[in-house]
Design a protein around this motif. Structure first.
Motif, PDB file in Angstrom:
ATOM      1  N   ILE A 117       0.274  -8.578  -8.864  1.00  0.00           N
ATOM      2  CA  ILE A 117       0.282  -7.488  -7.890  1.00  0.00           C
ATOM      3  C   ILE A 117       0.332  -8.074  -6.482  1.00  0.00           C
ATOM      4  O   ILE A 117      -0.457  -8.967  -6.135  1.00  0.00           O
ATOM      5  CB  ILE A 117      -0.954  -6.589  -8.067  1.00  0.00           C
ATOM      6  CG1 ILE A 117      -0.892  -5.904  -9.442  1.00  0.00           C
ATOM      7  CG2 ILE A 117      -1.056  -5.559  -6.952  1.00  0.00           C
ATOM      8  CD1 ILE A 117      -2.159  -5.177  -9.827  1.00  0.00           C
ATOM      9  N   LEU A 152       3.471   0.001 -10.052  1.00  0.00           N
ATOM     10  CA  LEU A 152       2.586   0.031 -11.214  1.00  0.00           C
ATOM     11  C   LEU A 152       1.457   1.015 -10.920  1.00  0.00           C
ATOM     12  O   LEU A 152       0.865   0.986  -9.833  1.00  0.00           O
ATOM     13  CB  LEU A 152       1.986  -1.345 -11.504  1.00  0.00           C
ATOM     14  CG  LEU A 152       2.953  -2.497 -11.769  1.00  0.00           C
ATOM     15  CD1 LEU A 152       3.237  -3.259 -10.475  1.00  0.00           C
ATOM     16  CD2 LEU A 152       2.362  -3.458 -12.810  1.00  0.00           C
ATOM     17  N   VAL A 200      -1.818  -3.201  -2.854  1.00  0.00           N
ATOM     18  CA  VAL A 200      -2.490  -2.042  -3.449  1.00  0.00           C
ATOM     19  C   VAL A 200      -2.332  -0.881  -2.473  1.00  0.00           C
ATOM     20  O   VAL A 200      -2.652  -1.005  -1.284  1.00  0.00           O
ATOM     21  CB  VAL A 200      -3.986  -2.331  -3.711  1.00  0.00           C
ATOM     22  CG1 VAL A 200      -4.680  -1.090  -4.245  1.00  0.00           C
ATOM     23  CG2 VAL A 200      -4.133  -3.494  -4.681  1.00  0.00           C
ATOM     24  N   TYR A 236       0.716  -1.685  -6.505  1.00  0.00           N
ATOM     25  CA  TYR A 236      -0.199  -1.084  -7.486  1.00  0.00           C
ATOM     26  C   TYR A 236      -0.921   0.105  -6.852  1.00  0.00           C
ATOM     27  O   TYR A 236      -1.388   0.046  -5.700  1.00  0.00           O
ATOM     28  CB  TYR A 236      -1.221  -2.120  -7.958  1.00  0.00           C
ATOM     29  CG  TYR A 236      -2.263  -1.569  -8.902  1.00  0.00           C
ATOM     30  CD1 TYR A 236      -1.983  -1.376 -10.243  1.00  0.00           C
ATOM     31  CD2 TYR A 236      -3.550  -1.266  -8.451  1.00  0.00           C
ATOM     32  CE1 TYR A 236      -2.944  -0.879 -11.116  1.00  0.00           C
ATOM     33  CE2 TYR A 236      -4.513  -0.778  -9.310  1.00  0.00           C
ATOM     34  CZ  TYR A 236      -4.207  -0.580 -10.646  1.00  0.00           C
ATOM     35  OH  TYR A 236      -5.160  -0.096 -11.500  1.00  0.00           O
ATOM     36  N   ASP A 260      -3.819   3.226  -8.182  1.00  0.00           N
ATOM     37  CA  ASP A 260      -4.651   3.642  -9.314  1.00  0.00           C
ATOM     38  C   ASP A 260      -5.327   4.967  -8.992  1.00  0.00           C
ATOM     39  O   ASP A 260      -5.343   5.439  -7.857  1.00  0.00           O
ATOM     40  CB  ASP A 260      -5.686   2.573  -9.661  1.00  0.00           C
ATOM     41  CG  ASP A 260      -6.613   2.265  -8.494  1.00  0.00           C
ATOM     42  OD1 ASP A 260      -6.408   2.832  -7.399  1.00  0.00           O
ATOM     43  OD2 ASP A 260      -7.541   1.449  -8.657  1.00  0.00           O
ATOM     44  N   ARG A 275       5.766  -6.002  -5.963  1.00  0.00           N
ATOM     45  CA  ARG A 275       4.989  -5.274  -6.973  1.00  0.00           C
ATOM     46  C   ARG A 275       3.806  -4.581  -6.282  1.00  0.00           C
ATOM     47  O   ARG A 275       2.896  -5.224  -5.776  1.00  0.00           O
ATOM     48  CB  ARG A 275       4.511  -6.235  -8.070  1.00  0.00           C
ATOM     49  CG  ARG A 275       5.680  -6.801  -8.871  1.00  0.00           C
ATOM     50  CD  ARG A 275       5.213  -7.863  -9.852  1.00  0.00           C
ATOM     51  NE  ARG A 275       4.372  -7.355 -10.912  1.00  0.00           N
ATOM     52  CZ  ARG A 275       4.821  -6.802 -12.044  1.00  0.00           C
ATOM     53  NH1 ARG A 275       6.140  -6.683 -12.245  1.00  0.00           N
ATOM     54  NH2 ARG A 275       3.984  -6.379 -12.969  1.00  0.00           N
ATOM     55  N   HIS A 293      -1.243  -9.041 -13.533  1.00  0.00           N
ATOM     56  CA  HIS A 293      -0.107  -8.135 -13.326  1.00  0.00           C
ATOM     57  C   HIS A 293       0.724  -8.518 -12.104  1.00  0.00           C
ATOM     58  O   HIS A 293       1.638  -7.767 -11.757  1.00  0.00           O
ATOM     59  CB  HIS A 293      -0.621  -6.703 -13.176  1.00  0.00           C
ATOM     60  CG  HIS A 293      -1.276  -6.168 -14.425  1.00  0.00           C
ATOM     61  ND1 HIS A 293      -0.566  -5.724 -15.526  1.00  0.00           N
ATOM     62  CD2 HIS A 293      -2.589  -6.028 -14.754  1.00  0.00           C
ATOM     63  CE1 HIS A 293      -1.392  -5.306 -16.463  1.00  0.00           C
ATOM     64  NE2 HIS A 293      -2.646  -5.484 -16.022  1.00  0.00           N
TER      65      HIS A 293
END
Length: 362
Positions: free
Chosen positions: A158, A104, A161, A75, A77, A73, A156
Motif C-alpha cells: 500500500i 483496494l 491510505v 487503500y 477501509d 496502490r 498489500h
C-alpha cells in the motif's frame, strides 16, 4: 521470473548477480480494472505477488504520475453498512486522487465491527458484495484490521491510505490513522453532508410504524417483524383504513375526471350545434329570404301560369279583326228567322241597328 541475457538466443543463459537481477525485475502488480462487466476480485484470490522493490512514494510524486511502470496502490477501509451514495463518493475521491491508481478497499468483519462500533444491519457477506459491485473498487480485502499495521501495509504493498480527515477515535486511540499521517501516507477525502448510515437508521427508527405496516401488507409475519399481537392488529386496521381512503380518493379522482369529460363533450356538442344552427339559418335565409331563390322561382312559375291561362291576341294589322274567318257576313236585309222579334219595339231596334251598320260600311 527468470531473466535471460543477450546470448539467450543460443539456448544458454548467463546467470547474473542478485543485485543485477533485482534491478531488472519488472513490476507485475495488478492493473486497474478496464471493464465494469464483472465484480471486483477479493484480495486473497488475486494477491499482489510482485517481486520488484516497492519504493516509497511521496504524494507529489504520485500526483505527477510516477512511477510509470505501475499504478499507485491506494487503500480505503470502513464498515460500509447500508452502502449508500456517501460511501460511493468517498471511494470515487480515493480512486481519482492520482492519475494512475489501484484502489483496494478493506471491509471489517462482523466480529470486529460489533466489538468496536456496534451492531450492523447488513452482515459481512452482504457488505463485501456491496463493495465488489462499486465501479471505483479494484480489489476488496475481507476481514480488514481495525488498526493498520506495518505488516499489513507491506503485505498489500500500500502506498497511501485515503479517509476523511476527521480524527477517528476508537480502540483506545484518539485517532487510529495518526501513525499513517505521521508517515506521510495519509490522503484526506471529503465527507458527503446529509447522508450517513446513522442517518438512514434514524429514519427507519423514526418511521418504524410505517415500515412495519408496509411489510405486514407485503406478507411478512408479525414474528419476523418482532411485532406484538396488539400492534399487529393495530397496524392491519390502519392498513385497511388507508386502503379505504385510497379507494375514496380514487373514486373522487375518477368522478372529477368523468365530470370534466362530460363538460368537455357538452361544450363540444354546444359548439357544434351553434355551428349547425348558424349554417341552417343561413341556408334558410338564402332560400326563403327577401331576395332568396324561392321567391325568384315562385315568380318564374307564376309568370308561366299566367301565360298558360291568358288567350293570345291577334295582331293589329289583321283585316279580319273581330270577325270569324269561317263565316261570311250576311246581308243587312236578311232577317234571322230563327229568332223573330218578340215585340214591335224590338223589331224597330233591330232595324235601327242594321241601318247603323250600313252607315258604318258606307
Amino acid at each position: 521470473m527468470p531473466v535471460r541475457a543477450a546470448g539467450a538466443e543460443s539456448g544458454t543463459s548467463i546467470p547474473k548477480s542478485p543485485s543485477e537481477a533485482m534491478e531488472e525485475l519488472e513490476h507485475t502488480c495488478p492493473q486497474p480494472r478496464l471493464t465494469l462487466t464483472a465484480p471486483a476480485p477479493f484480495a486473497d484470490e488475486t494477491s499482489c505477488q510482485c517481486q520488484a522493490p516497492h519504493e516509497k512514494l511521496t504524494i507529489a510524486q504520485a500526483r505527477l504520475g510516477t512511477p510509470a511502470d505501475r499504478p499507485v496502490r491506494v487503500y480505503a477501509d470502513g464498515i460500509f453498512d447500508l452502502f449508500h451514495a456517501g460511501h460511493a463518493r468517498a471511494l470515487m475521491q480515493a480512486k481519482t486522487l492520482f492519475p494512475n491508481s489501484y484502489l483496494l478497499v478493506g471491509v471489517c468483519s462482523d466480529d470486529l465491527t460489533h466489538k468496536f462500533k456496534g451492531f450492523t444491519v447488513m452482515n459481512e457477506t452482504e457488505r463485501y458484495e456491496a463493495l465488489r459491485h462499486c465501479r471505483y473498487v479494484d480489489e476488496v480485502i475481507r476481514d480488514a484490521p481495525w488498526t493498520l499495521t506495518p505488516e499489513f501495509l507491506e503485505k498489500h504493498k500500500i502506498d497511501f491510505v485515503a479517509h476523511d480527515d476527521i480524527p477517528y477515535s476508537s480502540a483506545g486511540s484518539d485517532d487510529v490513522y495518526k501513525h499513517i499521517k505521521e508517515a506521510g501516507m495519509f490522503v484526506p477525502t471529503q465527507r458527503t453532508e446529509g447522508i450517513s448510515t446513522s442517518d438512514i437508521i434514524t429514519r427507519i427508527v423514526r418511521d418504524y410504524d410505517v415500515y412495519a405496516r408496509r411489510n405486514l401488507q407485503r406478507g411478512y409475519t408479525a414474528k419476523e417483524l418482532n411485532v406484538s399481537f396488539i400492534n399487529e392488529k393495530k397496524y392491519r386496521f390502519q392498513n385497511q383504513v388507508d386502503r379505504m381512503k385510497e379507494k375514496v380518493k380514487n373514486v373522487e379522482e375518477k368522478s372529477k375526471e368523468f365530470v370534466y369529460k362530460v363538460e368537455e363533450k357538452s361544450h363540444d356538442l354546444i359548439q357544434k350545434w351553434e355551428e349547425k344552427s348558424r349554417e341552417f339559418i343561413g341556408n334558410f335565409l338564402e332560400l326563403f329570404g327577401p331576395d332568396g331563390a324561392w321567391k325568384q322561382m315562385f315568380q318564374e312559375r307564376s309568370g308561366r301560369m299566367l301565360q298558360a291561362f291568358s288567350p293570345r291576341q291577334s295582331p293589329n294589322s289583321s283585316p279580319t279583326r273581330g270577325r270569324s274567318p269561317s263565316r261570311s257576313p250576311s246581308p243587312p236585309w236578311v232577317i234571322n228567322k230563327t229568332s223573330p222579334p218578340s215585340s214591335p219595339k224590338a223589331a224597330s231596334a233591330s232595324l235601327s241597328s242594321m241601318s247603323e251598320g250600313d252607315e258604318d260600311e258606307k
